[in-house]
Scaffold this active site. Sequence first.
Site, PDB file in Angstrom:
ATOM      1  N   ASN A   8      12.318 -16.310  17.665  1.00 42.62           N
ATOM      2  CA  ASN A   8      12.904 -17.266  16.715  1.00 42.62           C
ATOM      3  C   ASN A   8      11.773 -17.871  15.879  1.00 42.62           C
ATOM      4  OD1 ASN A   8      14.270 -19.300  15.406  1.00 42.62           O
ATOM      5  ND2 ASN A   8      14.643 -20.542  17.240  1.00 42.62           N
ATOM      6  N   LYS A  10      12.062 -19.818  13.396  1.00 38.30           N
ATOM      7  CA  LYS A  10      12.438 -21.136  12.853  1.00 38.30           C
ATOM      8  C   LYS A  10      12.058 -21.200  11.363  1.00 38.30           C
ATOM      9  CE  LYS A  10      11.747 -22.936  17.428  1.00 38.30           C
ATOM     10  NZ  LYS A  10      11.484 -24.059  18.310  1.00 38.30           N
ATOM     11  N   HIS A  93      21.403 -23.449  19.313  1.00 37.83           N
ATOM     12  CA  HIS A  93      20.006 -23.790  19.598  1.00 37.83           C
ATOM     13  C   HIS A  93      19.874 -25.315  19.606  1.00 37.83           C
ATOM     14  CE1 HIS A  93      15.699 -24.281  19.117  1.00 37.83           C
ATOM     15  NE2 HIS A  93      15.587 -23.058  19.592  1.00 37.83           N
ATOM     16  N   GLU A 165      17.792 -22.663  27.775  1.00 44.66           N
ATOM     17  CA  GLU A 165      16.643 -23.268  27.104  1.00 44.66           C
ATOM     18  C   GLU A 165      16.627 -24.770  27.381  1.00 44.66           C
ATOM     19  OE1 GLU A 165      14.808 -20.890  23.896  1.00 44.66           O
ATOM     20  OE2 GLU A 165      16.317 -22.047  22.854  1.00 44.66           O
ATOM     21  N   GLY A 171       8.935 -26.031  22.899  1.00 39.11           N
ATOM     22  CA  GLY A 171       7.835 -26.458  22.045  1.00 39.11           C
ATOM     23  C   GLY A 171       6.941 -27.531  22.655  1.00 39.11           C
ATOM     24  N   SER A 211       8.675 -22.749  25.922  1.00 35.56           N
ATOM     25  CA  SER A 211       7.223 -22.704  26.146  1.00 35.56           C
ATOM     26  C   SER A 211       6.774 -21.451  26.896  1.00 35.56           C
ATOM     27  CB  SER A 211       6.753 -23.967  26.870  1.00 35.56           C
ATOM     28  OG  SER A 211       6.917 -25.086  26.018  1.00 35.56           O
ATOM     29  N   GLY A 232       9.800 -18.979  20.863  1.00 38.61           N
ATOM     30  CA  GLY A 232       9.683 -19.716  19.615  1.00 38.61           C
ATOM     31  C   GLY A 232       8.250 -19.639  19.122  1.00 38.61           C
ATOM     32  N   GLY A 233       7.445 -20.641  19.472  1.00 34.90           N
ATOM     33  CA  GLY A 233       6.054 -20.735  19.002  1.00 34.90           C
ATOM     34  C   GLY A 233       5.262 -19.455  19.173  1.00 34.90           C
TER      35      GLY A 233
HETATM   36  C1  PEP Z   1      12.874 -22.063  20.974  1.00 33.96           C
HETATM   37  O1  PEP Z   1      12.747 -22.765  19.976  1.00 33.96           O
HETATM   38  O2  PEP Z   1      13.954 -21.506  21.207  1.00 33.96           O
HETATM   39  C2  PEP Z   1      11.753 -21.907  21.875  1.00 33.96           C
HETATM   40  C3  PEP Z   1      11.942 -21.293  23.003  1.00 33.96           C
HETATM   41  O3  PEP Z   1      10.566 -22.436  21.437  1.00 33.96           O
HETATM   42  P1  PEP Z   1       9.170 -22.395  22.216  1.00 33.96           P
HETATM   43  O4  PEP Z   1       8.985 -21.020  22.747  1.00 33.96           O
HETATM   44  O5  PEP Z   1       8.158 -22.753  21.177  1.00 33.96           O
HETATM   45  O6  PEP Z   1       9.249 -23.401  23.319  1.00 33.96           O
END
Ligand code: PEP
Length: 249
Positions: A8, A10, A93, A165, A171, A211, A232-233
Amino acid sequence: MKKLIVANFKMNQQPSDVKNYFIKFVSLFTGVRADVVICPAYLDIPLAKFLTNQSPVKIGAQNVSDEEEGAFTGEVSAKMLKAQGVEYVLIGHSDRRIKFKESDKLINKKIKTALKNGLKCIVCVGETLADRNTERTYEVIRKQLDEDLRGLYENELESVIIAYEPIWAIGTGNNASVKDVENAAKVIRRAINENFSEKASRDIQVLYGGSLNEKNYAPLLSCTGIDGGLFGGLSLNVNALLNIANSIK
Ligand code: PEP
């Protein structure tokens, strides 16, 4: 069965970043160990589709309208996404639930509209830190699932993936533990069993997100009941995502 990896982006990449990212990813992704779905911003979807044309990489959207068509300024419909070759969509989300005040009722409607238009839904559920601290994690996930999937036919679940999640893990650098993730997967599968069937509870794909990084993904994504991960990140780093997608067991 291969693991499913969902990225993702974003609201992060510019078109030139997306171009370079996909050129590299497509040329180095083996497709042997994982299925990969990448969710760029709406505007980058045509470019991403063009660049993944000859590759097993699938494209997802980060959001979709609950409405089919009409006077909904700024919205993008499931039919429009489908016409661009999008196969998956993230729904529910926590960015949408919290920052855009999306309710379970709206999420339920988005899922139904997306499914009707042939999209696969990656439905995100998870608790806040306050829920966790008051031991309401499983109650919260259960309520989200009951409401988000209400009224779906069992055969439609073949196009639904659930992503656990925890909001406190997204994040923040604080990932859930293997035990947290295994317990959440059990609660998710129990909800599917009770609302649909035992077969559906076994067959549905359940992901973990929050994360994930190159050090923690292996134990978290190989724990009981988990079929893959939502990144995500980390997914903004093409080398890191490639490394995981090509070497995950
Ligand atoms: C997300 O935004 O769905 C996510 C899992 O972000 P991150 O991996 O940065 O925690």
